[in-house]
Design an enzyme around this catalytic site. Structure first.
Site, mmCIF file in Angstrom:
data_model
loop_
_atom_site.group_PDB
_atom_site.id
_atom_site.type_symbol
_atom_site.label_atom_id
_atom_site.label_comp_id
_atom_site.label_asym_id
_atom_site.label_seq_id
_atom_site.Cartn_x
_atom_site.Cartn_y
_atom_site.Cartn_z
ATOM 1 N N ASP A 95 0.863 -1.184 0.000
ATOM 2 C CA ASP A 95 0.000 0.000 0.000
ATOM 3 C C ASP A 95 0.898 1.232 0.000
ATOM 4 O OD1 ASP A 95 -2.089 1.747 0.120
ATOM 5 O OD2 ASP A 95 -2.891 1.035 2.023
ATOM 6 N N ILE A 96 1.247 1.686 -1.207
ATOM 7 C CA ILE A 96 2.223 2.766 -1.344
ATOM 8 C C ILE A 96 1.617 4.032 -1.956
ATOM 9 C CG2 ILE A 96 4.121 1.120 -1.516
ATOM 10 C CD1 ILE A 96 4.174 1.735 -4.560
ATOM 11 N N LYS A 97 0.494 3.898 -2.665
ATOM 12 C CA LYS A 97 -0.254 5.017 -3.248
ATOM 13 C C LYS A 97 0.643 5.998 -4.007
ATOM 14 C CE LYS A 97 -4.057 4.836 0.087
ATOM 15 N NZ LYS A 97 -3.544 3.834 1.048
ATOM 16 N N ARG A 98 1.508 5.478 -4.847
ATOM 17 C CA ARG A 98 2.430 6.325 -5.596
ATOM 18 C C ARG A 98 1.746 6.926 -6.827
ATOM 19 N NH1 ARG A 98 4.850 5.862 -1.266
ATOM 20 N NH2 ARG A 98 6.998 5.135 -1.099
#
Length: 284
Positions: A95-98
């Site tokens: 879960d990095i939401k880049r």
């Protein structure tokens, strides 16, 4: 294809995705004090949660912010955690939401689909447009996948995601520019490795959202602490599949509810959640 593996994991083990969004504050003090380093305690806490739940959950999601906030040592724990998960055959969502464009997005993709932080799927933010997503899609043929933020669970998602642009809501526009790539990469169960983050707190819109986002497997936040329930989840599924339901605090802090060892309590909460969702699905 990774999305076929995830579909099959849901069929076999249920809809629960354990969120290892682990804060040091979540670790019981008596357990924390057994270790010379808090980072060792953090990894061992994660490891015991994994060991006691992996046979009854579809996948795990590791939220990178909790580890980034602890600096270099925290990122080492993140790496150890995802490597441990993968070594045991678990499906791992980073879960990095880049979000970025061109070579920068390529570097983000390389960082999380290869090397020390390699996972199976990652979360990405599409609101810079399709050119911020394409570099991640280059890994779809390498058994990787993405979950695109489409209709999230936070109350202020309406500030942008549900605004109308050209007769459609913004989140529908996101689907429109992803659609050619989704249709090009459908797996054997009718889902693409280009999935969507869709919160289960939008119950009035859930059936409409599920219908509009055809071919997208859902990562579903908002269950429990944010107010979403099993009935809300049901509306986001198709024939009982097509999504995994994340719970983080509800599982990691379950020992406060069950007054049991944290790993045993986590398993109890997973089983309770899994049963609740299964029962809702089975009711016509």
């Amino acid at each position: 294809m990774i999305i076929d593996r995830l579909y099959e994991a849901v069929e076999k083990k249920g809809h629960v995705c354990v969120g290892l969004d682990t804060s040091l504050d979540y670790i019981p003090k008596d357990f924390l004090n057994k270790f010379a380093s808090p980072y060792d305690a953090l990894f061992e806490f994660n490891k015991r949660i994994i060991d006691t739940t992996e046979d009854v959950v579809a996948c795990f999601k590791v939220q990178i912010a909790y580890y980034e906030a602890l600096g270099i040592e925290g990122m080492k724990v993140y790496s150890k955690t995802v490597k441990y998960l993968k070594s045991r055959g678990n499906i791992v969502i980073g879960d990095i939401k880049r979000s970025d464009i061109s070579d920068t997005a390529k570097m983000y993709a390389r960082a999380h689909f290869e090397g020390d932080f390699e996972v199976d799927l990652i979360t990405v933010n599409p609101y810079m447009g399709i050119d911020s997503i394409i570099p991640f899609l280059e890994y779809v043929d390498k058994e990787k996948g993405i979950f695109v933020l489409v209709k999230t669970s936070n109350p202020s998602c309406k500030d942008l995601q549900t605004l109308y642009a050209g007769g459609k809501r913004v989140f529908e526009r996101v689907y429109d520019f992803l659609k050619p790539y989704i249709e090009k990469n459908l797996g054997k169960y009718g889902y693409s490795p280009i999935g969507a983050v869709v919160g289960c707190t939008n119950s009035d819109e859930a059936l409409d959202i599920r219908k509009k986002l055809n071919g997208m497997f859902f990562l579903i936040p908002g269950y429990g602490a944010q107010g979403g329930g099993a009935e809300d989840v049901k509306r986001l599924l198709v024939d009982g599949n097509g999504g995994v339901v994340n719970s983080s605090r509800g599982i990691l802090l379950a020992y406060k509810k069950y007054e049991d060892d944290f790993d045993i309590a986590a398993r109890k909460e997973v089983l309770r959640m899994r049963e609740e969702i299964t029962n809702a699905i089975q009711i016509p």
